[in-house]
Structure formats: structure tokens, C-alpha cells
Design an enzyme around this catalytic site. Structure first.
Site, PDB file in Angstrom:
ATOM      1  NE  ARG A 178     -66.074   9.356  73.715  1.00 34.18           N
ATOM      2  CZ  ARG A 178     -65.196  10.368  73.657  1.00 34.18           C
ATOM      3  NH1 ARG A 178     -65.611  11.589  73.340  1.00 34.18           N
ATOM      4  NH2 ARG A 178     -63.917  10.149  73.911  1.00 34.18           N
ATOM      5  CB  CYS A 237     -62.039  14.066  79.108  1.00 36.11           C
ATOM      6  SG  CYS A 237     -60.524  14.850  78.511  1.00 36.11           S
TER       7      CYS A 237
END
Length: 281
Positions: A178, A237
């Protein structure tokens, strides 16, 4: 050496039932799992525990998932949960170490001095054959007075400034694929990739068997990912949950935590005015 941030199952068992001990179930699951902590709590929890719902006890006006609650909202919810001033808090979740770190960070950010995470979580507690309770919690209200400590929270502008100046390292806890932009984000409408100049340390590397790895191992992991524990660190995050795990790991490794970027990629990846990089760097 005993950690100020972690509590063993034996320590909690010895303290359980104390009037000044607040046990908090912070279990939360990613949307695609089909699991809900609030539904599972009445089925089995540590005796005397109350459930802290990070989606409900959050800033509902931000448009972002489970953001840090406003002071009045947190005060009201903590009071209803019987979690008051001067208490010692022990937080756990069913996954061992996941959303418990988010609640640890929330309470630390609002001035709670004695906040620990149960090592191994509910899983370890059950494996050891320790007592469980069923049903809903019925706590006696206790007043909680929130005192926001801004050093724990990094805003979008502060993250931008840190990336531009290098005054703090911005460390992303998302999985490497990601971070690189190789896979789409699980939340719709977000760009893939990372903040230019940020570093990647997937939170899964600091956790083993539902517990944080020992400090010496954490130091080696931060070094391997080019994170200097001697310099300020801002963690980020996807939506602020695993960033709290990285914040916990940084503290346990002796690092200098500058703050957690609450909006994280849910905010950055949705904005047209936030640059995005792909690849490993």
C-alpha cells in the site's frame, strides 16, 4: 525492566477488582472482516471490563473514521463507562495488539497518566484459563476530566511542515504494498501511494503473537527501516489505528514521539492538494 505502557496478564489478575483500576475492551476490526467488537463484548470479556467503541467515541463531525473525540464528548463517554480521574487504565483487545493501542494513545493524548496495554490481549487471558464474564457492563459513573496534550497529536499542517523541513520523520505503518501504491486502498476514493519523504515500517513487523516485540528487537527493526530513534517521529497509517501501534513501539524502543497524524491516509489520500509518491521511496 517494567514498561510503563504494558501490563502482563498476571499483573492484571492481581489488580482486578480494585476500585481505582479501569479495564477497557477496545476490540475493533477492519470493515471487511464482518466482525464487531461491540457485538462480541457481551459474549466474553475480562471481569469488570467496559467496552470503548472507537467508532462511536470519536469526532463525528470530521468526516474521517474514528478521529480523536472532542473533549466534551470524551468526558461524557468516559464518565458513563465509569472511567474517571485518578484511575489506572488497562486496555486490551481480542486480537492481542491492535485497537488497544489506539485507545492507549487517545487517553494519553487527553492527559491520563497511568495507561497500560494488556500484553497478549484477551487471547492470552483465555489461553491461561483466567476468569471471564458475560453480559453488558453496568459501571458506576465517575468523572473524567480531559486535558489535551497537543504533543501527542499531529495535524495535517504539522505533517506537511515536518516533511518539508525534515524536522521530524514521518513513519507510515501501512503494509509495504500500500505504501508503494502497488495495491488500491481499502477505503474507496483514496489515492494509492504515500507522502513524499515519508518512511515505511509496516506495523506487523513490530508485533509477534499478538504482543509487541522486545525493545532490543524494536530498535533493530526501526534501524532496518532507516528510522532514527534519536530524532522526532510522527506516525501515520490508514486511519490512525496501526499508527498508534507504531507510536507505542517507538516509545518502547526509546524513541522520541512527536505525535500521531490523526487524519492519516484517510485524509491525505483524499485531498487534491496533498502530493502522493509511489514506489519504495
Amino acid at each position: 525492566m517494567t514498561s510503563r505502557n504494558l501490563c502482563t496478564t498476571a499483573e492484571l489478575a492481581a489488580e482486578l477488582g480494585g476500585a481505582d483500576v479501569g479495564v477497557i475492551d477496545a476490540s475493533w476490526h477492519l470493515p471487511n472482516t464482518g466482525r464487531f467488537g461491540a457485538r462480541e463484548f457481551p459474549l466474553a470479556h475480562i471481569p469488570g471490563a467496559v467496552f470503548f467503541d472507537i467508532d462511536a467515541i470519536a469526532d463525528q463531525d470530521s468526516g474521517l473514521p474514528h478521529m480523536l473525540p472532542k473533549p466534551d464528548h470524551l468526558a461524557a463517554e468516559m464518565t458513563k463507562l465509569g472511567l474517571g480521574d485518578g484511575m489506572r487504565f488497562v486496555i486490551y483487545d481480542v486480537l492481542g495488539l491492535f485497537a488497544a493501542a489506539r485507545v492507549w494513545w487517545t487517553l494519553r493524548a487527553y492527559g491520563a497518566k497511568d495507561v497500560r496495554i494488556l500484553e497478549g490481549g484477551l487471547t492470552k487471558w483465555i489461553v491461561e484459563g483466567r476468569p471471564l464474564e458475560k453480559g453488558d457492563a453496568h459501571p458506576k459513573p465517575r468523572t473524567f476530566t480531559p486535558r489535551l496534550e497537543h504533543k501527542f497529536v499531529a495535524s495535517l499542517d504539522e505533517v506537511r511542515a515536518a516533511l518539508a523541513s525534515g524536522a521530524a520523520q514521518v513513519v507510515d505503518a501501512r503494509p509495504a504494498d500500500r505504501f508503494r501504491g502497488d495495491t488500491p486502498e481499502p477505503r474507496p476514493g483514496l489515492k494509492s501511494g504515500h507522502m513524499p519523504g515519508s518512511l515505511n515500517l509496516p506495523f506487523s513487523e513490530v508485533v509477534e503473537h499478538g504482543r509487541l516485540k522486545p525493545p532490543e528487537a524494536l530498535k533493530a527493526i526501526f534501524a532496518a527501516h532507516k528510522v532514527d530513534l534519536g530524532k522526532p517521529i510522527i506516525t501515520t497509517c490508514g486511519s490512525g489505528v496501526s499508527a498508534a501501534i507504531l507510536a507505542l513501539a517507538a516509545e518502547e524502543a526509546g524513541g522520541k514521539l512527536e505525535g500521531l497524524y490523526d487524519g492519516s491516509w484517510a485524509e491525505w489520500g483524499a485531498r487534491a492538494d496533498c502530493a502522493v509518491a509511489t514506489g519504495a521511496d
